[in-house]
Design a protein around this motif. Structure first.
Motif, PDB file in Angstrom:
ATOM      1  N   PHE A 150      42.511  31.513  63.877  1.00 35.06           N
ATOM      2  CA  PHE A 150      43.259  30.463  64.090  1.00 35.06           C
ATOM      3  C   PHE A 150      43.154  29.723  62.954  1.00 35.06           C
ATOM      4  O   PHE A 150      43.823  28.837  62.259  1.00 35.06           O
ATOM      5  N   LEU A 196      54.042  27.227  71.101  1.00 33.86           N
ATOM      6  CA  LEU A 196      53.401  27.563  72.169  1.00 33.86           C
ATOM      7  C   LEU A 196      53.861  26.459  73.468  1.00 33.86           C
ATOM      8  O   LEU A 196      53.886  26.858  74.735  1.00 33.86           O
ATOM      9  N   SER A 249      42.249  24.478  67.757  1.00 38.54           N
ATOM     10  CA  SER A 249      42.373  25.942  68.294  1.00 38.54           C
ATOM     11  C   SER A 249      42.424  26.012  69.892  1.00 38.54           C
ATOM     12  O   SER A 249      42.570  26.668  70.644  1.00 38.54           O
ATOM     13  N   GLN A 250      41.577  24.766  70.322  1.00 38.47           N
ATOM     14  CA  GLN A 250      41.275  24.907  71.644  1.00 38.47           C
ATOM     15  C   GLN A 250      42.605  24.395  72.313  1.00 38.47           C
ATOM     16  O   GLN A 250      42.830  24.917  73.548  1.00 38.47           O
ATOM     17  N   GLU A 251      43.436  23.668  71.728  1.00 39.29           N
ATOM     18  CA  GLU A 251      44.704  23.191  71.886  1.00 39.29           C
ATOM     19  C   GLU A 251      45.531  24.602  72.402  1.00 39.29           C
ATOM     20  O   GLU A 251      46.257  24.575  73.400  1.00 39.29           O
ATOM     21  N   ALA A 252      45.548  25.473  71.420  1.00 39.78           N
ATOM     22  CA  ALA A 252      46.147  26.560  71.404  1.00 39.78           C
ATOM     23  C   ALA A 252      45.892  27.525  72.430  1.00 39.78           C
ATOM     24  O   ALA A 252      46.713  28.415  73.492  1.00 39.78           O
ATOM     25  N   LEU A 253      44.624  27.655  72.647  1.00 38.44           N
ATOM     26  CA  LEU A 253      44.010  28.393  73.967  1.00 38.44           C
ATOM     27  C   LEU A 253      44.564  27.794  75.205  1.00 38.44           C
ATOM     28  O   LEU A 253      44.824  28.550  75.937  1.00 38.44           O
ATOM     29  N   LEU A 256      47.204  26.230  75.870  1.00 41.55           N
ATOM     30  CA  LEU A 256      48.456  26.656  76.127  1.00 41.55           C
ATOM     31  C   LEU A 256      48.819  28.125  76.423  1.00 41.55           C
ATOM     32  O   LEU A 256      49.386  28.486  77.393  1.00 41.55           O
ATOM     33  N   LEU A 257      47.968  28.984  75.758  1.00 44.77           N
ATOM     34  CA  LEU A 257      48.181  30.252  75.935  1.00 44.77           C
ATOM     35  C   LEU A 257      47.779  30.598  77.579  1.00 44.77           C
ATOM     36  O   LEU A 257      48.435  31.357  78.049  1.00 44.77           O
ATOM     37  N   VAL A 266      40.187  30.928  78.494  1.00 41.42           N
ATOM     38  CA  VAL A 266      40.514  29.896  78.335  1.00 41.42           C
ATOM     39  C   VAL A 266      40.433  28.954  79.419  1.00 41.42           C
ATOM     40  O   VAL A 266      40.278  29.452  80.610  1.00 41.42           O
ATOM     41  N   GLY A 267      40.539  27.572  79.141  1.00 34.03           N
ATOM     42  CA  GLY A 267      40.392  26.703  80.279  1.00 34.03           C
ATOM     43  C   GLY A 267      39.690  25.739  80.180  1.00 34.03           C
ATOM     44  O   GLY A 267      39.545  25.199  78.578  1.00 34.03           O
TER      45      GLY A 267
END
Lengths: 162, 162
Positions: free
Chosen positions: A116, A131, B4-8, B10-11, B151-152
């Motif tokens: 990422f 997303l 990247s944490q934000e993306a995780l 959301l995933l 994630v979390g």
DNA sequence: CTCAAATGTTTTGTTTATCGAATATTTAGT
DNA sequence: ACTAAATATTCGATAAACAAAACATTTGAG
């Protein structure tokens, strides 16, 4: 081809990847998939009561209890009767449990993060924005009916032996 | 917060939604989750051999055999010994099987499609482009190590009863 | 205070899932 | 013809899943 179909196919791919990665960690840690999910939930929420944990992983209390039985036998989690409210049982990761969860899961997060971070800044923002939309589109909570995600080949295979 | 944490996160949300939707369909069709996944695979690939089907759903042949036993007993699938190659067994959905799969699953696809179609054209393209990147970032096949998606919440909960 | 209702967990019983190993059958290579 | 590979099923064992029931504790109503 329909754009929405394209998106569904990609989502399918994403789910598949995540699934396979989970199975890989499952193998490497020696935990079953449900056990792994439980440990991950604990990693983020411990200490937590049995009931809350069940909600967290979306299974019944009875099932969580049996999974905890096995994790406890492996020495990965601890159970402690509540002091104020003795009905509650507080679940925690043991030292070994923390150790185990520090291994593979970290590696994984690093992987995604690494890739990422390789993206251009504007691409990162785009991915997040996208997303967010996908998360909304899949959010059944805010829908009348609760629909599902069934993705894959669109074409019906021709009948008869291939 | 790290992007990247934000993306995780959301995933994570996306996976959760998909999971819950699958459970909902599972309930409404009276099928267990593995049975549902098998039926979905069949919907897209039937007729298919037992072995290929096992690969499709990423479980062993032995497991697929036992799942098929139950689906056959319910009258949802048919088994037919291959004519040219008698080792193979061709699996197909029965009429009732097709009927069952025509119900909820279709509704689901419609849901996503409906919301997706509501997006502006440029947004649709953006979502697809972003999903392509995510699919790549999660693709462990093209990696040395096979990492995972965990994630979390990032924060460690404070110890002690809450 | 006392008893009924509510809350939280575990137990029980049954079905399903999952895998590896063993088995049976068929096909293919030499 | 013989052997090795491919294909599917069966077997044995463990784990997962759920509902219903049992159990323990707490709360609330009177």
């Amino acid at each position: 081809m329909e754009k929405s179909q394209e998106a569904l196919v990609l989502l399918r791919q994403i789910f598949r990847s995540a699934d396979m990665q989970e199975k890989e960690i499952s193998r490497s840690t020696g935990l079953t998939l449900p056990q792994l999910m439980t440990m991950q939930a604990l990693r983020h929420t411990a200490p937590i009561t049995t009931g809350e944990l069940a909600k967290e992983v979306s299974i019944t209390q009875a099932t969580v209890t049996s999974i905890l039985d096995r994790l406890e036998k492996k020495g990965l989690v601890t159970r402690e009767r509540g002091l104020e409210d003795k009905r509650k049982v507080w679940i925690n990761l043991s030292t070994e449990g923390w150790e185990l969860m520090k291994g593979a899961p970290t590696t994984q997060q690093d992987m995604f993060t690494r890739r990422f971070d390789d993206l251009q800044s504007w691409e990162q923002s785009m991915v997040i924005a996208a997303l967010e939309r996908v998360a909304f589109m899949l959010d059944a909570q805010h829908l009348d009916a609760a629909p599902m995600l069934d993705v894959g080949q669109i074409d019906r295979a021709e009948v008869g032996n291939k």
